[in-house]
Design a protein around this motif. Sequence first.
Motif, PDB file in Angstrom:
ATOM      1  N   ALA A   1       1.774 -41.328  -1.017  1.00  0.00           N
ATOM      2  CA  ALA A   1       2.160 -40.140  -0.397  1.00  0.00           C
ATOM      3  C   ALA A   1       1.198 -39.049  -0.230  1.00  0.00           C
ATOM      4  N   GLY A   2       0.330 -38.842  -1.457  1.00  0.00           N
ATOM      5  CA  GLY A   2      -0.558 -37.755  -1.560  1.00  0.00           C
ATOM      6  C   GLY A   2      -1.708 -38.034  -0.527  1.00  0.00           C
ATOM      7  N   LEU A   3      -2.093 -39.524  -0.438  1.00  0.00           N
ATOM      8  CA  LEU A   3      -3.231 -39.839   0.375  1.00  0.00           C
ATOM      9  C   LEU A   3      -2.880 -39.384   1.847  1.00  0.00           C
ATOM     10  N   ALA A   4      -1.564 -39.909   2.156  1.00  0.00           N
ATOM     11  CA  ALA A   4      -1.224 -39.500   3.565  1.00  0.00           C
ATOM     12  C   ALA A   4      -0.903 -38.366   3.768  1.00  0.00           C
ATOM     13  N   ARG A   5      -0.689 -37.196   2.801  1.00  0.00           N
ATOM     14  CA  ARG A   5      -0.582 -35.884   3.172  1.00  0.00           C
ATOM     15  C   ARG A   5      -2.022 -35.220   3.290  1.00  0.00           C
ATOM     16  N   GLY A   6      -2.974 -35.842   2.350  1.00  0.00           N
ATOM     17  CA  GLY A   6      -4.306 -35.096   2.441  1.00  0.00           C
ATOM     18  C   GLY A   6      -5.124 -35.604   3.912  1.00  0.00           C
ATOM     19  N   LEU A   7      -4.986 -37.075   4.284  1.00  0.00           N
ATOM     20  CA  LEU A   7      -5.230 -37.349   5.553  1.00  0.00           C
ATOM     21  C   LEU A   7      -4.896 -36.839   6.602  1.00  0.00           C
ATOM     22  N   GLY A   8      -3.524 -36.450   6.726  1.00  0.00           N
ATOM     23  CA  GLY A   8      -2.778 -35.702   7.767  1.00  0.00           C
ATOM     24  C   GLY A   8      -3.228 -34.232   7.858  1.00  0.00           C
ATOM     25  N   THR A   9      -3.664 -33.572   6.703  1.00  0.00           N
ATOM     26  CA  THR A   9      -4.161 -32.451   6.728  1.00  0.00           C
ATOM     27  C   THR A   9      -5.369 -32.149   7.248  1.00  0.00           C
TER      28      THR A   9
ATOM     29  N   ILE B   1      -6.777 -34.294   9.450  1.00  0.00           N
ATOM     30  CA  ILE B   1      -6.908 -34.617  10.654  1.00  0.00           C
ATOM     31  C   ILE B   1      -6.739 -33.424  11.450  1.00  0.00           C
ATOM     32  N   GLY B   2      -5.449 -32.773  10.915  1.00  0.00           N
ATOM     33  CA  GLY B   2      -4.789 -31.505  11.726  1.00  0.00           C
ATOM     34  C   GLY B   2      -5.858 -30.474  11.532  1.00  0.00           C
ATOM     35  N   LEU B   3      -6.530 -30.203  10.548  1.00  0.00           N
ATOM     36  CA  LEU B   3      -7.554 -29.065  10.492  1.00  0.00           C
ATOM     37  C   LEU B   3      -8.635 -29.491  11.588  1.00  0.00           C
ATOM     38  N   THR B   4      -8.906 -30.538  11.561  1.00  0.00           N
ATOM     39  CA  THR B   4     -10.448 -31.091  12.426  1.00  0.00           C
ATOM     40  C   THR B   4      -9.835 -30.573  13.797  1.00  0.00           C
ATOM     41  N   ILE B   5      -8.779 -30.937  14.337  1.00  0.00           N
ATOM     42  CA  ILE B   5      -8.254 -30.910  15.720  1.00  0.00           C
ATOM     43  C   ILE B   5      -8.101 -29.295  15.765  1.00  0.00           C
ATOM     44  N   LEU B   6      -7.521 -28.504  14.970  1.00  0.00           N
ATOM     45  CA  LEU B   6      -7.350 -27.155  15.009  1.00  0.00           C
ATOM     46  C   LEU B   6      -8.895 -26.560  15.054  1.00  0.00           C
ATOM     47  N   ALA B   7      -9.831 -26.834  14.390  1.00  0.00           N
ATOM     48  CA  ALA B   7     -11.046 -26.256  14.396  1.00  0.00           C
ATOM     49  C   ALA B   7     -11.711 -26.617  15.814  1.00  0.00           C
ATOM     50  N   ALA B   8     -11.520 -27.858  16.106  1.00  0.00           N
ATOM     51  CA  ALA B   8     -12.211 -28.156  17.575  1.00  0.00           C
ATOM     52  C   ALA B   8     -11.580 -27.312  18.495  1.00  0.00           C
ATOM     53  N   VAL B   9     -10.202 -27.268  18.643  1.00  0.00           N
ATOM     54  CA  VAL B   9      -9.798 -26.210  19.488  1.00  0.00           C
ATOM     55  C   VAL B   9     -10.247 -24.996  19.428  1.00  0.00           C
TER      56      VAL B   9
END
Length: 92
Positions: free
Chosen positions: A45-53, A55-63
């Motif tokens: 669960a921690g790995l999934a949460r970290g990976l999601g964070t 990916i989300g931060l990367t997309i947000l920064a790119a936008v």
Amino acid sequence: MDDKRLTQFEKKIEKLAQDLEKTKICEYVNIMNNPKRLLYINFMAGLARGLGTAIGLTILAAVFFYMLKSTVDLPLIGKYIAQLINIIENYR
């Protein structure tokens, strides 16, 4: 009259048993009694949460940088960064 109450009582107990089965308390208790499985589930669960964070931060920064690129003159910012690099290199 007692038979009617007994039948209603049995129906209520049956419904309660079905509701308890739906909550899967037995599985929860099994997980809590097995520390290795609990650690594994929490680790995944921690790995999934970290990976999601990430990916989300990367997309947000790119936008954000895409919008910044379209609205702000980046060569102006580039001049300040170049000056900052020159100042840092002079102090070495």
